[in-house]
Motif scaffolding. Structure first.
Motif, PDB file in Angstrom:
ATOM      1  N   VAL B 121       0.844  -1.190   0.000  1.00  0.00           N
ATOM      2  CA  VAL B 121       0.000   0.000   0.000  1.00  0.00           C
ATOM      3  C   VAL B 121       0.884   1.246   0.000  1.00  0.00           C
ATOM      4  O   VAL B 121       2.097   1.163   0.102  1.00  0.00           O
ATOM      5  CB  VAL B 121      -0.981   0.009   1.198  1.00  0.00           C
ATOM      6  N   ARG B 122       0.245   2.382  -0.115  1.00  0.00           N
ATOM      7  CA  ARG B 122       1.007   3.637  -0.219  1.00  0.00           C
ATOM      8  C   ARG B 122       1.482   4.095   1.153  1.00  0.00           C
ATOM      9  O   ARG B 122       0.718   4.093   2.113  1.00  0.00           O
ATOM     10  CB  ARG B 122       0.134   4.739  -0.826  1.00  0.00           C
ATOM     11  N   VAL B 123       2.734   4.489   1.219  1.00  0.00           N
ATOM     12  CA  VAL B 123       3.307   4.982   2.473  1.00  0.00           C
ATOM     13  C   VAL B 123       3.783   6.409   2.255  1.00  0.00           C
ATOM     14  O   VAL B 123       4.522   6.693   1.306  1.00  0.00           O
ATOM     15  CB  VAL B 123       4.489   4.099   2.931  1.00  0.00           C
ATOM     16  N   PHE B 124       3.326   7.304   3.120  1.00  0.00           N
ATOM     17  CA  PHE B 124       3.729   8.704   3.056  1.00  0.00           C
ATOM     18  C   PHE B 124       4.466   9.075   4.336  1.00  0.00           C
ATOM     19  O   PHE B 124       3.859   9.054   5.425  1.00  0.00           O
ATOM     20  CB  PHE B 124       2.498   9.605   2.891  1.00  0.00           C
ATOM     21  N   GLY B 148       9.500  14.169   0.001  1.00  0.00           N
ATOM     22  CA  GLY B 148       8.269  13.366   0.004  1.00  0.00           C
ATOM     23  C   GLY B 148       7.479  13.389   1.287  1.00  0.00           C
ATOM     24  O   GLY B 148       6.471  12.681   1.401  1.00  0.00           O
ATOM     25  N   CYS B 149       7.892  14.157   2.260  1.00  0.00           N
ATOM     26  CA  CYS B 149       7.117  14.222   3.504  1.00  0.00           C
ATOM     27  C   CYS B 149       5.790  14.932   3.260  1.00  0.00           C
ATOM     28  O   CYS B 149       5.693  15.852   2.438  1.00  0.00           O
ATOM     29  CB  CYS B 149       7.893  14.964   4.589  1.00  0.00           C
ATOM     30  N   VAL B 150       4.761  14.489   3.999  1.00  0.00           N
ATOM     31  CA  VAL B 150       3.432  15.083   3.818  1.00  0.00           C
ATOM     32  C   VAL B 150       2.986  15.915   5.020  1.00  0.00           C
ATOM     33  O   VAL B 150       1.957  16.581   4.954  1.00  0.00           O
ATOM     34  CB  VAL B 150       2.380  13.993   3.549  1.00  0.00           C
ATOM     35  N   ALA B 151       3.743  15.850   6.106  1.00  0.00           N
ATOM     36  CA  ALA B 151       3.417  16.618   7.303  1.00  0.00           C
ATOM     37  C   ALA B 151       4.599  16.497   8.250  1.00  0.00           C
ATOM     38  O   ALA B 151       5.568  15.777   7.958  1.00  0.00           O
ATOM     39  CB  ALA B 151       2.142  16.076   7.976  1.00  0.00           C
ATOM     40  N   PHE B 152       4.502  17.197   9.404  1.00  0.00           N
ATOM     41  CA  PHE B 152       5.593  17.136  10.377  1.00  0.00           C
ATOM     42  C   PHE B 152       5.035  16.853  11.770  1.00  0.00           C
ATOM     43  O   PHE B 152       3.973  17.345  12.149  1.00  0.00           O
ATOM     44  CB  PHE B 152       6.384  18.447  10.382  1.00  0.00           C
ATOM     45  N   SER B 153       5.794  16.055  12.499  1.00  0.00           N
ATOM     46  CA  SER B 153       5.375  15.724  13.861  1.00  0.00           C
ATOM     47  C   SER B 153       6.575  15.189  14.640  1.00  0.00           C
ATOM     48  O   SER B 153       7.478  14.585  14.050  1.00  0.00           O
ATOM     49  CB  SER B 153       4.270  14.662  13.838  1.00  0.00           C
ATOM     50  N   ASP B 154       6.572  15.419  15.932  1.00  0.00           N
ATOM     51  CA  ASP B 154       7.559  14.762  16.807  1.00  0.00           C
ATOM     52  C   ASP B 154       6.869  13.627  17.571  1.00  0.00           C
ATOM     53  O   ASP B 154       7.273  13.270  18.682  1.00  0.00           O
ATOM     54  CB  ASP B 154       8.163  15.776  17.802  1.00  0.00           C
ATOM     55  N   ASP B 155       5.818  13.068  16.979  1.00  0.00           N
ATOM     56  CA  ASP B 155       4.908  12.158  17.694  1.00  0.00           C
ATOM     57  C   ASP B 155       5.642  11.138  18.568  1.00  0.00           C
ATOM     58  O   ASP B 155       6.670  10.590  18.199  1.00  0.00           O
ATOM     59  CB  ASP B 155       4.022  11.398  16.718  1.00  0.00           C
TER      60      ASP B 155
END
Lengths: 185, 429, 321
Positions: B121-124, B148-155
């Motif tokens: 499946v697709r991985v972003f 290719g990153c779609v957002a940012f987080s330090d989750d």
């Protein structure tokens, strides 16, 4: 489900008391050979049934002697050898031995003598409290079936119950009496 | 060669992005949706009978931990993708707390390459907000987006320093990028390991108050008002934070939030017995919090359902509660547990599917989550009526740390396609 | 006939939580019978001959460990003590491995103290031996609660009570971190007593009223008013070096039990403490040592009997599993 059972009276309350009184009379009339003076005697009942028998026996014995001798009670729960087969008994009575038993003559009293294991446990318990000079065993009923080399000195009644029958001293209130108990499926 | 023409016949075609909900046929040619309507099967076309089934856009899960690179013993991209496909998820956004951290374009490239070569499946990738997730220095957001990153987080951790958070928001805004916050005030978390409340008190476990979340959300919303940047709260767990988000949205701030199936379906009572599979960050909260989350979903304040799929091996879960790792897996239970919202009348089927498809896709800016003609044919076909029991051992994820083990659920994925290619078929994988 | 099968069928003693009034009664009755053994010259019965008890302590506690050790020995069990330094315990796998190793020795009972809550529930899921909780984190310490209940039960006539129902018990101090407070609160509630938690807000569990059915007081004088049993908790030193409390001085001033404060309680109120005592901090020496009021030494004596009772019931309970 607890099993049901059928009781058939073996000794009525009056007969039970009479039998104990007779035992007291016999003990008083013919104390064991080489026995100590009465002052050195101690009556000890094994809880629970033996305690009731011991109380009555002691009363009558004291009457005949015209003097009080000590009485005590022994709970043998913690000396039993069957924890692994019957599980623990959380209804444990207290041992009550106010007197010294060292060098005394002990009359150990139980209601029904069967395998002898209770007496074995009682003697172990007794010796954790001291070292009596001698121990005599008195039982109300000897129903045979011994599994240990134990014999009573004084017996009220000897009987041979049928297969699957148990002899029980019932002591509901004041009405102490003895029954044959047959378990029913 | 696989036949690239597929006709799915007679299903209930549900496409929230286009307001479509009707019984229809859908034709895929060369991986692209060709037509929707009453259609005849063309020559050399695979026909799938879908009577009684729902055909929806492939689900988009914007919060997943795939553990690769670095923790492949918990999960890897290949196994995570298999789990996703089985759960009807055709696109997922991978959180950057890998080893090494996704804070460098080379790691983004690695993940995309691995996804392309092994993934179904697709991985972003989601890039880190700060280098090494340390909360100090901003990452190269521009380069990461280009990679290719779609957002940012330090989750996994919050950006705690208010100054850093402000600059991160300001910087991301120039690129129109989305910042996803793991909102927890760590000083309020302390050594807490479950929700602070009656259950924690009974169990003698140190608690984490709901305020740990809302305090940070409140702060962040002030910073969003200051900077005007796009901000998204990950795995919302508390009623107070939900209400704060509601207020911010009412003020037209560019704020969104997601909720996980475990937070909307379970409470802290799941921890009774010290079940480490009910330990996660943020923790399962009170019944009142859960009720608020359901309200947030019903009111359209919470627009995204995401799994926070967090695989952990047995060695990190079969331990004392306090020592156990935080997190649960969720890809394969996402759909049926979310369908409970429909069953319970919280939201319509269409809104529920939207929260797992077009809504997150829109936030991430990816062209998925719809069944529009001309779109890549990422699709899930599911039986909304089939009931089954979740069995951790049967799940495809490498790790088995689900909090839904033994749950009777309704709704089962029958087949999943990515770009017209079947990546999962019930009983045929 | 009442028998073990109906009164005690539990494999483990993990906590007071879930114990019925009858089960608590069975344990206390057994303890009462066993107290007699501790008063004899020969303080030993052969009951648990051939049984093996392992004391596994992940926290230092000479008192509790000694109490369990003596309890086992007076019942004629073989008792092995194992102390594991907390510092070496980092990972649960180590704990599970340690227990698996112990289990290979086929003990009948493993007594465990551990700094983390819930460890016994965790181990009980993975091991066969009967487990006794000797204190897990801030969760439960059931034998302490049982010995406290036994001590209170002895005093009921002096307190003008025939039963626990209606008895007012004030548990005072660091309730938040106290497994003693939790276990006692649960046990007392089961028996029908009224429980109060008294202490500073920073040392009170969240939603204590809902969680434990206790009434919460922050002023000691108010919490003590009319209380028949005053149970003081030990204040751990480490609480001082955190944001829970500003100083020992302030704590002793506002939450320390002294003679004047004790006058707020019921006229014959008894004073309890699980030990070890911080004299002059949570309790003044003259109160702790007052034979009219303090039952602290009775608690210690009862601890031995209660632990003997627990070992006895657990060793035999296996029969009917």
């Amino acid at each position: 489900m607890s099993p049901t059972f059928h009781d058939e009276q073996l000794l009525s309350p009056a007969e039970t008391l009479a039998l104990i009184d007779a035992l007291a009379a016999r003990l008083h009339a013919s104390p064991p050979p080489r026995s100590l003076p009465w002052e050195e005697w101690v009556v000890i009942g094994i809880r629970r049934g033996g305690a009731r028998v011991a109380e009555r026996l002691w009363e009558r014995l004291c009457q005949r002697l015209g003097q009080k001798i000590p009485i005590g009670f022994l709970d043998i729960t913690f000396y039993r050898d069957d924890l692994d087969t019957i599980g623990p008994n959380p209804v444990v009575g207290a041992t009550d031995l106010q007197m010294e038993i060292d060098d005394r003559q002990v009359i150990l009293v139980d209601d029904v003598l069967y395998t002898g294991r209770t007496i074995r446990a009682a003697m172990n318990a007794l010796f954790d409290y001291g070292r009596p000079e001698s121990v005599d065993l008195l039982v109300l009923v000897d129903r045979g079936g011994r599994q240990l080399p134990i014999q009573p000195h004084h017996v009220g009644l000897v009987i041979q119950p049928a297969e699957g029958e148990f002899i029980k001293l019932l002591d509901s209130g004041e009405k102490m009496h003895v029954v044959r108990r047959r378990l029913q499926e | 060669m696989e036949n690239r023409s597929v006709l799915i016949q007679g299903g209930r075609v549900l496409d929230p992005a286009h307001g479509r909900d009707e019984t229809a046929d859908l034709l895929v040619v060369d991986g692209v949706i060709q037509a929707v309507g009453r259609l005849e099967a063309p020559a050399h076309c695979t026909v799938v009978q879908a009577d009684g089934l729902v055909l929806a856009p492939g689900l988009v899960d914007m919060h997943v931990h795939l553990r690769e690179p670095g923790h492949e013993y918990k999960e890897d991209i290949a196994s995570g993708c298999r789990a996703a496909a089985a759960g009807g998820v055709t696109a997922m956004a991978a959180m950057p707390n890998t080893q090494p951290v996704t804070d460098d374009p080379s790691v983004v490239g690695y993940i995309l390459e691995r996804a392309k070569s092994t993934g179904l499946v697709r991985v972003f990738p989601i890039g880190a907000i700060t280098k090494g997730l340390k909360g100090e220095m901003l990452t190269e957001m521009g380069l990461l987006l280009r990679a290719g990153c779609v957002a940012f987080s330090d989750d996994g951790r919050p950006v705690t320093d208010s100054g850093v958070m402000r600059r991160a928001l300001e910087y991301a805004r120039m690129f129109g990028a989305l910042l996803i916050q793991h909102a927890e005030d760590l000083s309020l978390v302390g050594n807490g390991c479950m929700h602070e409340g009656v259950v924690a008190s009974r169990l003698g476990l140190p608690g984490i108050p709901s305020a740990a979340e809302s305090v940070l959300v409140d702060r962040d919303l002030r910073l969003v008002a200051l900077t005007g940047s796009r901000y998204h709260v990950a795995h919302l767990s508390s009623g107070d934070a939900m209400r704060a988000v509601a207020q911010a949205r009412a003020q037209q701030l560019p704020v969104s939030c997601e909720v996980t199936p475990h937070h909307f379906s379970l409470t802290d009572e799941a921890v009774l017995g010290y079940d480490t599979d009910a330990k996660m960050s943020p923790p399962l909260r009170s019944q009142a919090d859960r009720a608020a989350l359901l309200e947030g979903l019903a009111q359209g304040i919470i627009t995204v359902i995401a799994t926070d799929h967090a695989p952990h091996d047995e060695e990190n879960k079969r331990v004392e509660f306090c020592c156990a790792a935080n997190g649960v897996i969720g890809l394969e239970t996402l759909l049926p547990v979310s369908l409970e919202l429909v069953r319970d009348g919280v939201m319509s089927l269409s809104d529920c599917i939207a929260a797992m498809s077009c809504n997150p896709a829109r936030l991430l800016g990816i062209p998925h989550g719809t069944l529009g003609v001309g779109q890549a044919a990422d699709m899930v076909l599911f039986d909304p009526e089939e009931t089954w029991t979740v069995d951790a051992r049967q799940l495809r994820s490498k790790s088995k740390n689900t909090c839904f083990h033994g749950r009777r659920v309704k709704g089962r994925v029958k087949q999943t396609w990515v770009a017209g290619r079947s990546v999962y078929r019930d009983g045929h994988d | 006939m009442r028998s073990a099968g109906t009164l005690w069928t539990r494999k483990h003693l993990l906590g007071m939580e879930g114990l019925s009034r009858e089960e608590i009664g069975a344990l206390l009755d057994t303890a009462v019978s066993l107290r007699e053994v501790n008063r004899r010259d020969i303080k030993k019965v052969p009951t648990l001959r051939g049984k093996t008890v392992i004391n596994l302590f992940y926290e230092n506690s000479t008192r509790t460990r000694t109490s369990f050790e003596l309890a086992g020995k007076r019942m004629s069990a073989d008792v092995v003590n194992m102390s594991v330094a907390s510092s070496s315990v980092k990972k649960g796998e180590t704990l599970l491995d340690t227990l698996a190793n112990l289990q290979a020795m086929n003990p009948d009972v493993v007594v465990i103290r551990h700094p983390e809550s819930g460890v016994l529930e965790f181990l009980a899921r993975h091991l066969d031996a009967a487990l006794v909780n000797a204190g897990d984190g801030r969760h439960e310490h059931p034998t302490q609660a049982l010995l406290d209940l036994l001590t209170i039960q002895d005093q009921l006539p002096l307190l003008g009570q025939s039963r626990f129902a209606g008895l007012v018990v004030a548990i005072c101090g660091d309730v938040l971190h106290s497994r003693v407070a939790r276990s006692n609160a649960i046990g007392l509630q089961t028996l029908g007593a009224e429980v109060r938690f008294v202490g500073p807000a920073t040392l009170m569990p969240s939603q204590a009223a809902e969680a434990f059915g206790a009434t919460v007081y922050h002023r000691l004088e108010e919490g003590l008013a009319g209380a028949q049993v005053v149970m003081m908790l030990r204040l751990q030193n480490e609480r001082m070096n955190s944001s829970y409390l500003p100083s020992v001085r302030e704590y002793a001033e506002f939450w320390g039990l002294n003679r004047a404060r004790l006058r707020q309680a019921a006229p014959n109120a008894i004073v309890m403490h699980p030990g070890p005592i911080n004299r002059g901090v949570e309790i003044a020496s003259d109160v702790a040592d007052d034979p009219e009021r303090s039952v602290i030494l009775e608690q210690v004596a009862n601890g031995l009997a209660v632990r003997m009772a627990a070992l006895y019931l657990l060793c035999g309970a296996g029969v009917r599993r």
